[in-house]
Scaffold this active site. Structure first.
Site, PDB file in Angstrom:
ATOM      1  N   ASP A 199     -88.479  -4.061  44.869  1.00  0.00           N
ATOM      2  CA  ASP A 199     -89.820  -3.508  45.018  1.00  0.00           C
ATOM      3  C   ASP A 199     -90.464  -4.061  46.290  1.00  0.00           C
ATOM      4  O   ASP A 199     -90.357  -5.257  46.584  1.00  0.00           O
ATOM      5  CB  ASP A 199     -90.658  -3.883  43.787  1.00  0.00           C
ATOM      6  CG  ASP A 199     -92.023  -3.248  43.792  1.00  0.00           C
ATOM      7  OD1 ASP A 199     -92.094  -2.013  43.815  1.00  0.00           O
ATOM      8  OD2 ASP A 199     -93.025  -3.999  43.787  1.00  0.00           O
ATOM      9  N   GLU A 258     -86.635  -0.619  48.386  1.00  0.00           N
ATOM     10  CA  GLU A 258     -87.780   0.287  48.439  1.00  0.00           C
ATOM     11  C   GLU A 258     -88.562  -0.120  49.683  1.00  0.00           C
ATOM     12  O   GLU A 258     -89.333  -1.078  49.666  1.00  0.00           O
ATOM     13  CB  GLU A 258     -88.677   0.155  47.205  1.00  0.00           C
ATOM     14  CG  GLU A 258     -89.845   1.135  47.247  1.00  0.00           C
ATOM     15  CD  GLU A 258     -91.173   0.597  46.721  1.00  0.00           C
ATOM     16  OE1 GLU A 258     -92.055   1.404  46.420  1.00  0.00           O
ATOM     17  OE2 GLU A 258     -91.331  -0.643  46.643  1.00  0.00           O
TER      18      GLU A 258
END
Length: 522
Positions: A199, A258
């Site tokens: 993330d 990401e």
């Protein structure tokens, strides 16, 4: 499970709280995922990516982690995670889990200790605390969720949170932080996970001196402008160390970034041979419905990864963006384009991600009652931006009334007209979107491995070849287009009877995609 599986894998994203609810409390959980593993096998995917299920106050749907080595009770127990990994492996499915290294929860023991400690203390050095400037925050950085990226504590200092104030940013210049995450990765690798989706992989490292961004509306600039708190070169040192950890385990364990960055070239830096294996291709996700735009993004994506010997990835939706049925126009038009986009995406070389529910043709839910909105964007924007809840509404599995076999009354209400979109309603219908995905994923395994090459095509049509035995055509226009027939029909996004085949020619229906045998004979 073959080596280099990640180069061509079809990976299904499970947003855990909205996938399947096993205990009837209205929130999806790990036992719910376990109960639906056979559905994923039947769909034809190779791996499942699970969004965070760790201990969390849930200020941001679990992306605010208080304990990275345990499961939050609303999702189950650590033993449920271990059983899920084992049962997925028994079915030939890989398991990727989210790791959230840019920030912790404000309820993490480290941050509680930091708030109780003095300025300049070792506890505060794990995070980014600074003195203010001219009576205000230390700089002009903005939260992705709206408002300033700084919150003041009672002793006068400010701490950085690029997301919600309940998500304080860690200080990745601190060796203790790096050591802690090395241990977290090993904890889950020891339990058999096949990789990590990282993330905010473009975060973690901030520019020296924390300089001003010198602009407003910063959250809208992630893929167009270099910002002093994202995509700093120092992140690559972290991933080189993480790659060593991943490579020390058997079975091709992977890291997936990401990373919202300004260009495909910047994205490729995360994929150098000694760094991560994949990165999400947000430029493809953001492409407008246009042949020229999609072609440009595809070319840039393939060119960027070729230099680092990495696969490109292709993704149309995820838990942070509006569902593409709605982005592409909504209603019948949006669904028609989404089905065409699915065949385009699933025929490109590399790895593909499928967000839960896109295989059902689910649209964005744009009329959720304000009282159920849970995304922190809603509150931090002063109740002007509804946030991401509309793409997170729980899946419809069966039945004719909400919650459509999800479990208990769903934590976000499902539209009543989703009765026609349930798995049960679609699974025996050969013309359904679910059937289209199943057949496309099945045929995708048979696609030749030869290089990708464009074919001549009329304006607003993309055509490309994968070896001699496969051609994909996509008509992006709102009108029929006639072109030379590439071969015999393998699969269509529209009803087959809409194709007008006449000798060596074919008239492609509007907003449609076709897979062809590539023999040129029909």
């Amino acid at each position: 499970m073959s080596n280099d599986w990640w180069r061509t894998a079809a990976i299904y994203q499970v947003y855990v709280r909205s996938f399947a609810d096993a205990n009837g409390d209205g929130i999806g959980d790990l036992p719910g995922v376990r109960a639906k593993l056979d559905y994923l096998v039947d769909l034809g995917v190779d791996a499942v990516w699970l969004t965070p299920f760790y201990t969390s106050p849930m200020a941001d749907g679990g992306y605010d982690v208080a304990d990275y080595r345990d499961v939050d009770p609303i999702f189950g127990k650590l033993s449920d995670a271990e059983a899920l990994i084992a049962e997925a492996h028994e079915r030939g499915l890989r398991v990727i889990v989210d790791v959230v290294p840019n920030h912790t929860s404000s309820q993490h023991p480290w941050f509680i200790e930091a708030l109780a400690a003095e300025p300049g203390s070792p506890a505060r050095e794990r995070y980014i605390f600074r003195d203010g400037r001219d009576g205000g925050p230390p700089n002009d950085w903005e939260s992705i969720f709206g408002g300033p990226a700084w919150t003041q504590v009672p002793d006068g200092q400010w701490y950085l949170h690029l997301f919600d104030s309940a998500q304080p940013d860690l200080n990745w210049q601190n060796p203790e932080v790096r050591e802690e995450f090395d241990g977290i990765l090993r904890f889950w690798l020891d339990r058999g996970v096949d990789g990590f989706r990282i993330d905010v992989a473009h975060g973690m490292v901030k520019a020296d001196g924390l300089p001003d961004a010198a602009c407003t509306g910063q959250s809208k600039l992630l893929t167009t402008r270099q910002l002093p708190y994202f995509d700093q070169d120092g992140v690559h040192e972290i991933y080189r160390e993480w790659r060593k950890i991943l490579d020390s385990y058997p079975g091709e364990r992977i890291g997936v970034a990401e990373a919202w960055v300004p260009s495909a070239e910047r994205l490729a830096r995360y994929l150098r041979p000694d760094e991560l294996h994949q990165a999400f291709n947000f430029h493809f996700l953001e492409a407008d419905w246009s042949a020229s735009i999609f072609r440009g993004v595809i070319d840039e994506s393939l060119e960027a990864v070729a230099g680092v010997n990495a696969p490109s990835t292709w993704v149309l939706s995820n838990h942070d963006v509006q569902r593409h049925v709605t982005r592409y126009g909504g209603g019948e038009l949006g669904l028609r384009r989404a089905r065409a986009a699915a065949l385009l995406t699933l025929s490109l070389p590399g790895s593909v991600y499928v967000y839960q529910g896109e295989e059902l043709g689910l649209p964005e839910v744009t009329d959720l009652p304000e009282e159920v909105l849970a995304d922190p964007t809603w509150k931090r924007s002063g109740y002007t931006e509804r946030g991401r809840d509309g793409c997170r509404v729980p899946l419809p599995w069966s039945g004719t009334e909400p919650p459509f076999g999800f479990g208990g009354p769903a934590w976000l209400p499902q539209p009543r007209d989703w009765a026609a979109l349930t798995v049960e309603a679609q699974q025996s219908d050969p013309g359904s979107t679910l059937s289209l995905y199943r057949e496309a994923l099945r045929q995708r395994r048979e696609l030749p491995a030869e290089e990708f090459a464009w074919c001549d095509a009329p304006d607003e049509v993309l055509a490309f070849r994968r070896g001699e035995a496969f051609v994909c055509t996509v008509n992006f226009s709102s009108s029929p287009v006639t072109m030379r027939r590439p071969g015999s029909v393998r699969l269509t996004s529209c009803p087959a009877e809409e194709l007008d085949l006449a000798g060596d020619a074919v008239t492609l229906p509007p907003n449609s995609a076709v897979w062809w045998s590539g023999d040129g004979n029909g």
